[in-house]
Write a protein that holds these residues in place. Sequence first.
Motif, PDB file in Angstrom:
ATOM      1  N   THR A 241    -120.437 -29.636 -76.871  1.00 48.36           N
ATOM      2  CA  THR A 241    -120.335 -31.018 -76.395  1.00 48.36           C
ATOM      3  C   THR A 241    -118.992 -31.621 -76.793  1.00 48.36           C
ATOM      4  O   THR A 241    -118.349 -32.334 -76.003  1.00 48.36           O
ATOM      5  N   ALA A 242    -118.531 -31.312 -78.001  1.00 48.40           N
ATOM      6  CA  ALA A 242    -117.254 -31.845 -78.474  1.00 48.40           C
ATOM      7  C   ALA A 242    -116.073 -31.266 -77.710  1.00 48.40           C
ATOM      8  O   ALA A 242    -115.056 -31.949 -77.507  1.00 48.40           O
ATOM      9  N   ALA A 243    -116.189 -30.026 -77.261  1.00 47.81           N
ATOM     10  CA  ALA A 243    -115.063 -29.358 -76.598  1.00 47.81           C
ATOM     11  C   ALA A 243    -114.961 -29.667 -75.115  1.00 47.81           C
ATOM     12  O   ALA A 243    -113.858 -29.661 -74.544  1.00 47.81           O
ATOM     13  N   ALA A 244    -116.092 -29.929 -74.466  1.00 49.03           N
ATOM     14  CA  ALA A 244    -116.091 -30.140 -73.011  1.00 49.03           C
ATOM     15  C   ALA A 244    -115.588 -31.532 -72.660  1.00 49.03           C
ATOM     16  O   ALA A 244    -115.690 -32.477 -73.439  1.00 49.03           O
ATOM     17  N   SER A 245    -115.071 -31.644 -71.445  1.00 50.61           N
ATOM     18  CA  SER A 245    -114.559 -32.942 -70.992  1.00 50.61           C
ATOM     19  C   SER A 245    -115.636 -33.823 -70.387  1.00 50.61           C
ATOM     20  O   SER A 245    -115.451 -35.035 -70.244  1.00 50.61           O
ATOM     21  N   HIS A 246    -116.803 -33.227 -70.038  1.00 49.67           N
ATOM     22  CA  HIS A 246    -117.900 -33.982 -69.443  1.00 49.67           C
ATOM     23  C   HIS A 246    -119.224 -33.429 -69.957  1.00 49.67           C
ATOM     24  O   HIS A 246    -119.283 -32.320 -70.504  1.00 49.67           O
ATOM     25  N   VAL A 247    -120.302 -34.191 -69.728  1.00 44.51           N
ATOM     26  CA  VAL A 247    -121.647 -33.746 -70.068  1.00 44.51           C
ATOM     27  C   VAL A 247    -122.507 -33.778 -68.806  1.00 44.51           C
ATOM     28  O   VAL A 247    -122.515 -34.780 -68.074  1.00 44.51           O
ATOM     29  N   ALA A 248    -123.201 -32.682 -68.536  1.00 43.05           N
ATOM     30  CA  ALA A 248    -124.096 -32.574 -67.379  1.00 43.05           C
ATOM     31  C   ALA A 248    -125.535 -32.781 -67.830  1.00 43.05           C
ATOM     32  O   ALA A 248    -125.857 -32.600 -69.003  1.00 43.05           O
ATOM     33  N   PRO A 249    -126.426 -33.143 -66.925  1.00 47.06           N
ATOM     34  CA  PRO A 249    -127.851 -33.176 -67.273  1.00 47.06           C
ATOM     35  C   PRO A 249    -128.314 -31.803 -67.771  1.00 47.06           C
ATOM     36  O   PRO A 249    -127.646 -30.787 -67.552  1.00 47.06           O
ATOM     37  N   GLY A 250    -129.451 -31.768 -68.436  1.00 44.56           N
ATOM     38  CA  GLY A 250    -129.940 -30.537 -69.029  1.00 44.56           C
ATOM     39  C   GLY A 250    -130.263 -29.451 -68.022  1.00 44.56           C
ATOM     40  O   GLY A 250    -130.428 -29.711 -66.821  1.00 44.56           O
ATOM     41  N   HIS A 251    -130.396 -28.237 -68.514  1.00 46.98           N
ATOM     42  CA  HIS A 251    -130.631 -27.093 -67.622  1.00 46.98           C
ATOM     43  C   HIS A 251    -131.992 -27.165 -66.949  1.00 46.98           C
ATOM     44  O   HIS A 251    -132.161 -26.659 -65.829  1.00 46.98           O
ATOM     45  N   ASP A 252    -132.977 -27.792 -67.586  1.00 51.52           N
ATOM     46  CA  ASP A 252    -134.285 -27.927 -66.941  1.00 51.52           C
ATOM     47  C   ASP A 252    -134.299 -29.060 -65.913  1.00 51.52           C
ATOM     48  O   ASP A 252    -135.291 -29.231 -65.196  1.00 51.52           O
ATOM     49  N   ASP A 253    -133.225 -29.823 -65.861  1.00 47.38           N
ATOM     50  CA  ASP A 253    -133.074 -30.885 -64.867  1.00 47.38           C
ATOM     51  C   ASP A 253    -132.061 -30.510 -63.786  1.00 47.38           C
ATOM     52  O   ASP A 253    -131.537 -31.390 -63.097  1.00 47.38           O
ATOM     53  N   ASP A 254    -131.777 -29.210 -63.653  1.00 50.63           N
ATOM     54  CA  ASP A 254    -130.825 -28.725 -62.642  1.00 50.63           C
ATOM     55  C   ASP A 254    -129.457 -29.382 -62.800  1.00 50.63           C
ATOM     56  O   ASP A 254    -128.808 -29.781 -61.833  1.00 50.63           O
ATOM     57  N   GLY A 255    -129.013 -29.495 -64.060  1.00 53.21           N
ATOM     58  CA  GLY A 255    -127.769 -30.197 -64.347  1.00 53.21           C
ATOM     59  C   GLY A 255    -126.553 -29.647 -63.627  1.00 53.21           C
ATOM     60  O   GLY A 255    -125.729 -30.406 -63.106  1.00 53.21           O
ATOM     61  N   VAL A 256    -126.410 -28.319 -63.588  1.00 56.20           N
ATOM     62  CA  VAL A 256    -125.261 -27.726 -62.894  1.00 56.20           C
ATOM     63  C   VAL A 256    -125.285 -28.110 -61.423  1.00 56.20           C
ATOM     64  O   VAL A 256    -124.275 -28.540 -60.854  1.00 56.20           O
ATOM     65  N   ALA A 257    -126.439 -27.977 -60.797  1.00 51.95           N
ATOM     66  CA  ALA A 257    -126.560 -28.285 -59.372  1.00 51.95           C
ATOM     67  C   ALA A 257    -126.314 -29.771 -59.108  1.00 51.95           C
ATOM     68  O   ALA A 257    -125.664 -30.129 -58.116  1.00 51.95           O
ATOM     69  N   GLN A 258    -126.811 -30.634 -59.990  1.00 51.97           N
ATOM     70  CA  GLN A 258    -126.582 -32.062 -59.811  1.00 51.97           C
ATOM     71  C   GLN A 258    -125.087 -32.388 -59.812  1.00 51.97           C
ATOM     72  O   GLN A 258    -124.594 -33.146 -58.974  1.00 51.97           O
ATOM     73  N   VAL A 259    -124.366 -31.820 -60.774  1.00 55.04           N
ATOM     74  CA  VAL A 259    -122.928 -32.062 -60.854  1.00 55.04           C
ATOM     75  C   VAL A 259    -122.210 -31.505 -59.631  1.00 55.04           C
ATOM     76  O   VAL A 259    -121.380 -32.176 -59.014  1.00 55.04           O
ATOM     77  N   LEU A 260    -122.545 -30.273 -59.244  1.00 55.03           N
ATOM     78  CA  LEU A 260    -121.871 -29.656 -58.100  1.00 55.03           C
ATOM     79  C   LEU A 260    -122.150 -30.433 -56.813  1.00 55.03           C
ATOM     80  O   LEU A 260    -121.250 -30.585 -55.966  1.00 55.03           O
ATOM     81  N   ALA A 261    -123.360 -30.922 -56.650  1.00 52.60           N
ATOM     82  CA  ALA A 261    -123.688 -31.700 -55.455  1.00 52.60           C
ATOM     83  C   ALA A 261    -122.819 -32.944 -55.376  1.00 52.60           C
ATOM     84  O   ALA A 261    -122.359 -33.330 -54.283  1.00 52.60           O
ATOM     85  N   GLY A 262    -122.572 -33.557 -56.517  1.00 54.81           N
ATOM     86  CA  GLY A 262    -121.706 -34.726 -56.535  1.00 54.81           C
ATOM     87  C   GLY A 262    -120.242 -34.386 -56.304  1.00 54.81           C
ATOM     88  O   GLY A 262    -119.551 -35.053 -55.519  1.00 54.81           O
ATOM     89  N   VAL A 263    -119.770 -33.333 -56.954  1.00 60.64           N
ATOM     90  CA  VAL A 263    -118.361 -32.953 -56.843  1.00 60.64           C
ATOM     91  C   VAL A 263    -118.007 -32.548 -55.417  1.00 60.64           C
ATOM     92  O   VAL A 263    -116.940 -32.892 -54.886  1.00 60.64           O
ATOM     93  N   PHE A 264    -118.910 -31.811 -54.756  1.00 58.11           N
ATOM     94  CA  PHE A 264    -118.622 -31.302 -53.429  1.00 58.11           C
ATOM     95  C   PHE A 264    -119.247 -32.140 -52.307  1.00 58.11           C
ATOM     96  O   PHE A 264    -119.147 -31.786 -51.122  1.00 58.11           O
ATOM     97  N   GLY A 265    -119.865 -33.260 -52.669  1.00 61.65           N
ATOM     98  CA  GLY A 265    -120.430 -34.157 -51.655  1.00 61.65           C
ATOM     99  C   GLY A 265    -121.554 -33.533 -50.859  1.00 61.65           C
ATOM    100  O   GLY A 265    -121.653 -33.737 -49.644  1.00 61.65           O
TER     101      GLY A 265
END
Length: 266
Positions: A241-265
């Motif tokens: 968490t300290a090293a990353a530039s952002h924080v995504a929702p948790g893995h059980d909340d599909d955090g990666v997919a949520q971020v990618l959906a926003g980044v790529f519209g």
Amino acid sequence: MTAPTPRLVATDLDGTLVRSDGSVSPYTADVLAKVEALGVPVVFVTGRPLRWTEEVFEHVGSHGLAVVSNGALVWDVARHRPALERPIEPALGLEMCTLLRKALPGTVFAVETLDGIGLEPEFLERHRVPEGARRAPVEELFDEPALKLLARHEDLAPQEFWDAAEQVVLGRLVITWSSSTSLLEISAPGVTKASTLALLCADLGIEAADVIAFGDMPNDLPMLSWAGTSYAMADAHPTVTAAASHVAPGHDDDGVAQVLAGVFGL
């Protein structure tokens, strides 16, 4: 200024893309497919050995590349063969085993190769051991270059074990961990998720600044520091968490997919 759209997605698996039950949700699978359809490769960058990574290869996309065993292997999924191997040579690996065992009595080892895992008799694996896996002293197991050396201690805490091992190895091999138990994952000199991902991206003509990366454990730190855009998962290890530039929702909340959906519209 609007940030440039990433040209490659690099994501860890366990604790990041994959849910606690070991699945990739339909929503996440759909988002990954849509990102791939935009011409943006999704590369799984994992500490998992090949045999565990194969379970999710259907989501890698048409490019078919995965960085496995913390960077020791780039696997060409489409052709079902290694594209790059960065192993530990037996002489160096066995020297480090001797030093670790002397400094930290009770340390036991396992060795990962393309053919599978070999374990010392005292090594208590937390996952199902493949049928036919070798059980022998590490001196017999380490008879060829290894993708990863595993060291386990049943009495030391993970951070304590890592810190002590680092004082022994002194950078001659790369030590990291991604487990909640005292299991060290040891790679060849200079081999990390980041260094191998950088080689893969160079082949694709992609700069670090054009990569968006996701992770949750200390073995992800080099990759998150290297990538132009980095996300720690909401429940990541504090160092991540300290090293990353952002924080995504948790893995059980599909955090990666949520971020990618926003980044790529999407």
